[in-house]
Design a protein around this motif. Sequence first.
Motif, PDB file in Angstrom:
ATOM      1  N   THR A  54     -18.701  23.080 105.961  1.00 15.57           N
ATOM      2  CA  THR A  54     -17.998  22.496 104.821  1.00 15.57           C
ATOM      3  C   THR A  54     -18.820  21.332 104.281  1.00 15.57           C
ATOM      4  OG1 THR A  54     -15.817  23.086 105.690  1.00 15.57           O
ATOM      5  CG2 THR A  54     -15.901  21.314 104.052  1.00 15.57           C
ATOM      6  N   ASN A 102     -12.883  26.966 109.693  1.00 11.05           N
ATOM      7  CA  ASN A 102     -13.779  25.827 109.487  1.00 11.05           C
ATOM      8  C   ASN A 102     -13.308  24.566 110.204  1.00 11.05           C
ATOM      9  OD1 ASN A 102     -14.469  27.755 107.317  1.00 11.05           O
ATOM     10  ND2 ASN A 102     -15.853  26.141 106.653  1.00 11.05           N
ATOM     11  N   ILE A 103     -12.174  24.635 110.895  1.00  8.25           N
ATOM     12  CA  ILE A 103     -11.649  23.461 111.590  1.00  8.25           C
ATOM     13  C   ILE A 103     -11.275  23.831 113.027  1.00  8.25           C
ATOM     14  CG2 ILE A 103     -10.836  22.305 109.517  1.00  8.25           C
ATOM     15  CD1 ILE A 103      -8.069  23.398 110.020  1.00  8.25           C
ATOM     16  N   TRP A 157     -18.485  19.782 109.496  1.00  5.60           N
ATOM     17  CA  TRP A 157     -17.832  19.179 108.329  1.00  5.60           C
ATOM     18  C   TRP A 157     -18.706  18.029 107.857  1.00  5.60           C
ATOM     19  CZ3 TRP A 157     -12.941  21.090 106.721  1.00  5.60           C
ATOM     20  CH2 TRP A 157     -12.444  20.492 105.564  1.00  5.60           C
ATOM     21  N   LYS A 198     -19.186  24.939 113.722  1.00 10.64           N
ATOM     22  CA  LYS A 198     -18.301  24.394 112.696  1.00 10.64           C
ATOM     23  C   LYS A 198     -18.745  22.973 112.356  1.00 10.64           C
ATOM     24  CE  LYS A 198     -14.312  26.996 114.427  1.00 10.64           C
ATOM     25  NZ  LYS A 198     -12.928  26.902 114.961  1.00 10.64           N
ATOM     26  N   TYR A 226     -18.552  16.638 113.224  1.00 11.48           N
ATOM     27  CA  TYR A 226     -18.509  15.773 112.046  1.00 11.48           C
ATOM     28  C   TYR A 226     -19.912  15.228 111.787  1.00 11.48           C
ATOM     29  CZ  TYR A 226     -13.499  15.922 112.977  1.00 11.48           C
ATOM     30  OH  TYR A 226     -12.208  16.337 113.211  1.00 11.48           O
ATOM     31  N   ASP A 238     -18.294  18.358 101.887  1.00 15.69           N
ATOM     32  CA  ASP A 238     -17.148  17.655 101.321  1.00 15.69           C
ATOM     33  C   ASP A 238     -17.611  16.369 100.643  1.00 15.69           C
ATOM     34  OD1 ASP A 238     -14.806  16.312 100.783  1.00 15.69           O
ATOM     35  OD2 ASP A 238     -14.040  16.331 102.840  1.00 15.69           O
ATOM     36  N   LEU A 259     -14.984  21.190 116.120  1.00 18.33           N
ATOM     37  CA  LEU A 259     -15.597  20.805 114.846  1.00 18.33           C
ATOM     38  C   LEU A 259     -16.596  19.667 115.042  1.00 18.33           C
ATOM     39  CD1 LEU A 259     -15.608  21.164 111.740  1.00 18.33           C
ATOM     40  CD2 LEU A 259     -13.743  19.502 111.644  1.00 18.33           C
ATOM     41  N   GLN A 277      -9.667  17.424 107.016  1.00 23.70           N
ATOM     42  CA  GLN A 277      -9.618  18.825 107.387  1.00 23.70           C
ATOM     43  C   GLN A 277      -8.349  19.525 106.888  1.00 23.70           C
ATOM     44  OE1 GLN A 277     -10.490  16.266 109.598  1.00 23.70           O
ATOM     45  NE2 GLN A 277     -12.574  16.720 108.942  1.00 23.70           N
ATOM     46  N   ALA A 330      -8.771  22.494 104.458  1.00 24.66           N
ATOM     47  CA  ALA A 330      -9.032  23.872 104.882  1.00 24.66           C
ATOM     48  C   ALA A 330      -7.789  24.745 104.863  1.00 24.66           C
ATOM     49  CB  ALA A 330      -9.661  23.879 106.273  1.00 24.66           C
TER      50      ALA A 330
END
Length: 391
Positions: A133, A74-75, A111, A109, A81, A135, A79, A58, A61
């Motif tokens: 996000t 975004n964090i 990730w 949010k 995961y 990633d 958040l 993170q 970001a």
Amino acid sequence: MVSQGTNFVLWHFILAIVIVIFFTPKLSYAKQSKLMGLKMNMIDNCWRKNPEWRRYRQQLATCSVGYVGKMINNIGNDLIYYKVTDPNDDPITPKPGTLRYGASVIQGKVWITFQKDMNIKLMKPLLISSFTTIDGRGVNVHIANNACLMIFKATNIIIHSIRIHHCKAQAPGMVMGPNGKVIHLGLVDGDAIRLVTASKIWIDHNTLYKCEDGLLDVTRGSTDITISNNWFREQDKVMLLGHDDGYVRDNNMKVTVVYNHFGPNCNQRMPRIRHGYAHVANNLYLGWMQYAIGGSMGPSLKSEGNLFIAPKVGSKEVTWRKIGNTSGDKWEFHSVRDAFENGASFVVTKGGRVPKPNYSKEQGFKVADVKYVKSLTRSSGAFQCSRAFIC
């Protein structure tokens, strides 16, 4: 008989050796980078030097620059995961573990990371929800050979380290929307990434090539975009900023294009801009066929610290302006501290002011001297990572 003082010294000597053994790789990474001739740009420098980046993903970001600003929305403690474990795709009822479930169904949010290397063939365009996000660091993820990515009426999205290629046009049909509800989506061109009425979008370190239409479109009022560290190659129409000549809402569009590698075998639109404003800085242009930067409808563009290497044959001129453009006297195309090789040239607007980006404190960055562009863009595109070495 060994004295306590001797033991004390010996213990400290052993401790020093342990510290050197365990921590020297971390401390010497910057020196290793210099030995490799790698001068990192400020985005990469923000996170890549941390050998524990996988544990602190993170951190990314906080590294964005340009009009997108920082991606701190975004964090946070809330958040979610999410790990993609299944490369399959169902556009209407996506299953947990698939990319579409994480990007479209889950709200809030999110990730998203990937369990392993994957080739993902999307059955319909992937509509990405706000505050998501994607990633791809640490694995090789390809989204290819059918539908690709769309950001539709969404905000605060990061797309990082994905290979997107051979995208094809899609007929109208039903698909899971960015709000977790099934919607009807009309005809979609074969773009790698298309933004429609989107804001605060960061597209970083992706490799995009060989798509039916373009590689990246920013359209219909989209703004506050940063496009950085990407590798665009083997494509006719590369990047479009602004929907069409009649869509005046794109007057408010602001885009930063920085640290990207264009080429080989790119023809035009790097970018092509309508109405709005673009700051194009520290990019490497490895040839073009028609032109590199162009547009219509009186756009404003500051080209700064870019390296333009003209092709051996064909057009040497970087810029293009639409013939018959009624807003021709309002053009603002300026070149500042760019470098030109192989006979490349840049037709600038005469007598006008050089439009400034007017970045806020969190958006601003220092444009490097053009002599560093090849180093700053050396790692452009999706990363080839290994467990033994940092990305």
